[in-house]
Structure formats: C-alpha cells, structure tokens
Design an enzyme around this catalytic site. Structure first.
Site, PDB file in Angstrom:
ATOM      1  N   TYR A   1      -2.404  15.405   2.334  1.00  0.00           N
ATOM      2  CA  TYR A   1      -3.455  14.709   3.081  1.00  0.00           C
ATOM      3  C   TYR A   1      -2.913  13.387   3.605  1.00  0.00           C
ATOM      4  CZ  TYR A   1      -7.868  12.235   3.982  1.00  0.00           C
ATOM      5  OH  TYR A   1      -8.890  11.527   4.566  1.00  0.00           O
TER       6      TYR A   1
ATOM      7  N   ASP B   1       4.357   9.148   2.779  1.00  0.00           N
ATOM      8  CA  ASP B   1       3.008   8.609   2.729  1.00  0.00           C
ATOM      9  C   ASP B   1       2.740   8.236   1.272  1.00  0.00           C
ATOM     10  OD1 ASP B   1       0.314   8.143   2.555  1.00  0.00           O
ATOM     11  OD2 ASP B   1      -0.279   9.836   3.815  1.00  0.00           O
TER      12      ASP B   1
ATOM     13  N   LYS C   1      -4.361   1.647  -0.139  1.00  0.00           N
ATOM     14  CA  LYS C   1      -5.066   1.624  -1.428  1.00  0.00           C
ATOM     15  C   LYS C   1      -4.644   0.460  -2.343  1.00  0.00           C
ATOM     16  CE  LYS C   1      -6.171   6.558  -1.334  1.00  0.00           C
ATOM     17  NZ  LYS C   1      -7.569   6.907  -1.293  1.00  0.00           N
TER      18      LYS C   1
HETATM   19  C1  LIG Z   1      -1.868  10.157   0.781  1.00  0.00           C
HETATM   20  C2  LIG Z   1      -2.930   9.567   1.642  1.00  0.00           C
HETATM   21  N1  LIG Z   1      -2.636   9.182   2.876  1.00  0.00           N
HETATM   22  C3  LIG Z   1      -3.537   8.617   3.697  1.00  0.00           C
HETATM   23  C4  LIG Z   1      -4.832   8.436   3.270  1.00  0.00           C
HETATM   24  C5  LIG Z   1      -5.840   7.823   4.207  1.00  0.00           C
HETATM   25  O1  LIG Z   1      -6.157   6.533   3.784  1.00  0.00           O
HETATM   26  P1  LIG Z   1      -7.565   5.878   4.208  1.00  0.00           P
HETATM   27  O2  LIG Z   1      -8.642   6.623   3.510  1.00  0.00           O
HETATM   28  O3  LIG Z   1      -7.422   4.443   3.756  1.00  0.00           O
HETATM   29  O4  LIG Z   1      -7.659   5.997   5.697  1.00  0.00           O
HETATM   30  C6  LIG Z   1      -5.202   8.814   1.985  1.00  0.00           C
HETATM   31  C7  LIG Z   1      -6.582   8.630   1.510  1.00  0.00           C
HETATM   32  O5  LIG Z   1      -6.995   9.093   0.490  1.00  0.00           O
HETATM   33  C8  LIG Z   1      -4.235   9.400   1.150  1.00  0.00           C
HETATM   34  O6  LIG Z   1      -4.534   9.826  -0.086  1.00  0.00           O
END
Ligand SMILES: Cc1ncc(COP(=O)(O)O)c(C=O)c1O
Length: 414
Positions: free
Chosen positions: A111, A202, A230
């Site tokens: 994700y 990521d 986060k």
């Molecule tokens: C691995 C990862 N990348 C990107 C995101 C997207 O972040 P945001 O919710 O701050 O847009 C998340 C959100 O849970 C995530 O777990």
C-alpha cells in the site's frame, strides 16, 4: 458502534463516555512516542507563538532535513510534504524526471497511499490490478505494473529500459507484516541498479519504527529514494521524500516542481524535529524496548489464541505486527488469502469491550510508552475475549462485517 475519542495520553485513549482503552492502533502508526508526547507538544507550543506558516523556507525546515539525513541511511537531500500519499507521488515524479523513463513497478499487496495511480493490487483480490476503491480512474495506473513480491524472476521479467522506479514496502506491514526471503531485497537492489531503475522504499510505516534508520538500516539495503511519514511527525501531518543527492537534485534545481501550500509547515516541522530528536537521543533505550514490547504484544495474542483454540498467526518486526486468524502460517501474500478477516474484526470488537483498541484489519502497533502494565492488561482482556470468539467460531455465528450486515442497526460510516 464506532468509538469516539476525546483524549489520548501515552498508551491510552479516552472515549466520549469516559471509558479508557489501552491503544495498540496508535492513530494508524504515528504515535510511536505515545499520545501527546511532551517533547512534541512543547515544541509545537513554542512554534505557535512564532507563526503558523510562512509559505517560505525557515530554519526548522533546514534542521529537520539535517535530522533526516543524519538518521536515514539513503537520505542526502530531503523535501517535505504533508501526508505519505503525497510524498509517494512526489517520489514517482522525481524518479521519472531523473531517469527520463515512465513506467513504475509496484508489488502485490503493498500500500502506498490512496491516490489513483498506485492504489491498485492492494490485496484481497485475485485480480492483481484491481482498484482499491470504486471511483478510481483505471487510466491513471496505465504506466504501473503490479508484480508479485519476494519473487526475483518475476521482477526480472518486468524490468526493461522503460522502468523508472520499483517501489515497495521493505517490510510489507500493510499485508501482514511480511518479511521477504533473506537476500531478496539485496537482489532487487542489484537488479534495479543494473537496469538504471531507481529503487524506492516506502518507509511511511517502518521509518523510525523498526529502527532509527528504518527498515533500510535494519535490513542493510539502501534504496535510491525513501518516503517517510507517520512516526516522523510524532502525531503531526508531515512526510518526506529523501534520497540520493543526484536524484533529489531534480527538486533542488526546480526541474521537478515540488508544490503544496502546507509543505514543511513550521508547526509540523517543529513537531517532527522534536520527535526525531527523541528517537535519536534515546535510541539506545528506545529501540531495544520497542523490540521487547513488540515481542510481548505478539506473544500475548499467540498464547491466548492457542489457549482458546483459535487458529492465529502473528507476524512481528520490532514495534509493528500483524495478527491473522488463519489455520496455517501466514508468511506470503497467497497465505494472507487463506485468513479469516471477519473473525479478526469480531475479535477487535470483543477487545474494545474489554478496554483494548486495535486496528480491525490486523495491524498491531506499540509505542515507547507501552510497558509491562499495558501488556498485562492486554493479556487479561485477551483471556476473556478469545474464548468468546472461539465459541462464536465453533457455533458458526456470523462475524465481523457479515454480522454488521445482518444486524438491524448498522454502524454509521465514520
Ligand atoms: C506504507 C504506506 N505508504 C503510504 C501511506 C499513505 O500515507 P498517508 O495516509 O499519510 O497518506 C501509508 C498509510 O497508511 C502507508 O502505510
């Protein structure tokens, strides 16, 4: 009924009725220092008196970039956004500009935020390209390929001179806190480098959580670009794309325009600087303690499930984990399809009645404020909740979403 919270402090939340919960959801991850950590709150209070936003550079932005570059192995230059989703898309743009190529490879079940191009193949469907939600534009992901993870020959087949970047969660927390086979990440690193393709980690979840320098430090593989979010903000909305100087030069030179009204907002920058300061200063105590509380969290679920005869598998890496109700081990994406998500939703509901708050999807988080006291409260709650789940499973009662669908009073959307 959805719970509505009015307070958070350390490992605990309070709801509108005054009930207290031990929180293992931690606002979906940012609260690595617990709720309302004093260092972050004080830094924000100090900044509030000096202005809420300048729409221009400021010393906190520079100090924060330096803190990221000190702590994250791949970081040589850094640019800030507000959310993980935004920073992911900034990274894709930077990768395309730096390589002059268009295609992106992502992995099944990984994700990367909710924006259309990458919100496909996020899991649970036999169709690897299925959009994550209705309303998405299928054309938006035309230049994205979805590849099985932990399968180097599948990736080799997809890599050609058109692929700008390969993006992955280096630990697939969103699909089960899955770890790749030893050597796989190194092989991806070599393969992408040989192909002139950029490797993007990521680390929105894993950054600062599984080690001070994130999964790349823990696993010893350095990507070209990294996305942070986060935990970086200690509870405030701030994210970053950082990486190799020559690649990030696309932003520094303004060939890639990095837009966003609130980018590097001083309040959020103050919070992030304070949070990273805490992680960095106390790393020797924080990370071993997070490792221990993560193990205790996983064991509490495993042991109570085994005592109540509930088939459960828990993956855990440091302060992140994932619990599945499944008859056999869940170590790969395909294994995750054998789990019973409805049963876990029901367990989350039963735990809520016992004063424990978890993410109903299965992700488990712990923080620097979680101690033996929270573990024993969790163990006592599980001792009561697991046998109830066990008997509901044995009686074939409708569980989770199926149960809500059958009930007269449907929970309102939150
Ligand atoms: C691995 C990862 N990348 C990107 C995101 C997207 O972040 P945001 O919710 O701050 O847009 C998340 C959100 O849970 C995530 O777990």
């Amino acid at each position: 009924m959805p719970v509505s919270f009015v307070g958070g402090s350390g490992p605990r939340l309070t709801d509108v009725d005054g009930n207290e919960y031990v929180d293992f959801a931690l606002a979906y991850g940012p609260m690595l220092l617990g709720h309302s950590p004093s260092a972050v709150v004080e830094a924000v209070h100090r900044q509030i008196d000096k202005g809420l936003g300048y729409g221009a550079s400021h010393p906190l932005e520079l100090a924060l970039a330096e803190a990221v570059c000190r702590t994250v192995p791949s970081a040589e230059l850094c640019a800030f956004s507000n959310t993980g989703s935004e920073a992911v898309h900034a990274a894709l743009r930077i990768a395309r500009a730096a390589t002059g190529r268009r295609r992106i490879v992502k992995f099944r079940g990984h994700y990367h935020g909710w924006l259309d191009p990458l919100h496909i193949g996020v899991g649970g469907s036999v169709d690897a390209r299925e959009p994550g939600t209705s309303g998405q534009d299928p054309d938006a992901s035309r230049s994205v390929d979805v590849c099985p993870w932990d399968d180097i020959s599948a990736l080799r087949k997809l890599l050609d001179s058109e692929v700008a970047a390969v993006i992955m969660e280096p630990i697939a927390v969103n699909r089960g806190c899955l770890s790749a086979t030893p050597g796989y990440l190194q092989a991806v690193r070599e393969l992408t480098a040989q192909n002139g393709t950029l490797l993007i980690f990521d680390e929105v979840i894993t950054g600062f959580r599984v080690a001070l320098g994130g999964a790349q430090q823990r696993l010893g593989v350095t990507p070209d670009l990294t996305i942070l979010g986060k935990a970086m903000g200690g509870g405030f909305p701030i994210s970053a794309v950082c990486g190799r100087q020559d690649v990030m030069q696309e932003v520094a030179s303004r060939r890639v325009s990095h837009m966003g009204t609130f980018n590097a907002n001083p309040i959020c920058a103050a919070a992030a600087l304070a949070a990273i300061g805490e992680y960095e200063r106390n790393a020797d105590e924080i990370y071993p303690a997070l490792e221990e509380s993560g193990i205790a969290l996983g064991n509490a679920f495993r042991e109570s499930a085994s005592a109540a005869d509930v088939p459960m598998h828990v993956n855990q890496v440091g302060a992140a984990g994932y619990a599945y109700i499944a008859k056999s081990a869940v170590l790969t994406y395909d294994d995750t399809l054998t789990a019973d998500p409805e049963a876990y939703v029901r367990l989350a509901e039963l735990l809520l009645e016992e004063g424990i708050h978890v993410i109903p999807r299965g992700i488990l988080y712990t923080s620097t404020t979680h101690t033996d006291r929270e573990t024993s409260e969790l163990e006592s709650a599980l001792e009561r909740a697991m046998p109830r789940l066990s008997s509901e499973l044995a009686n074939g009662e409708p569980l989770g979403a199926e149960r809500l669908d059958n009930s007269d009073s449907k929970a309102p959307a939150s």
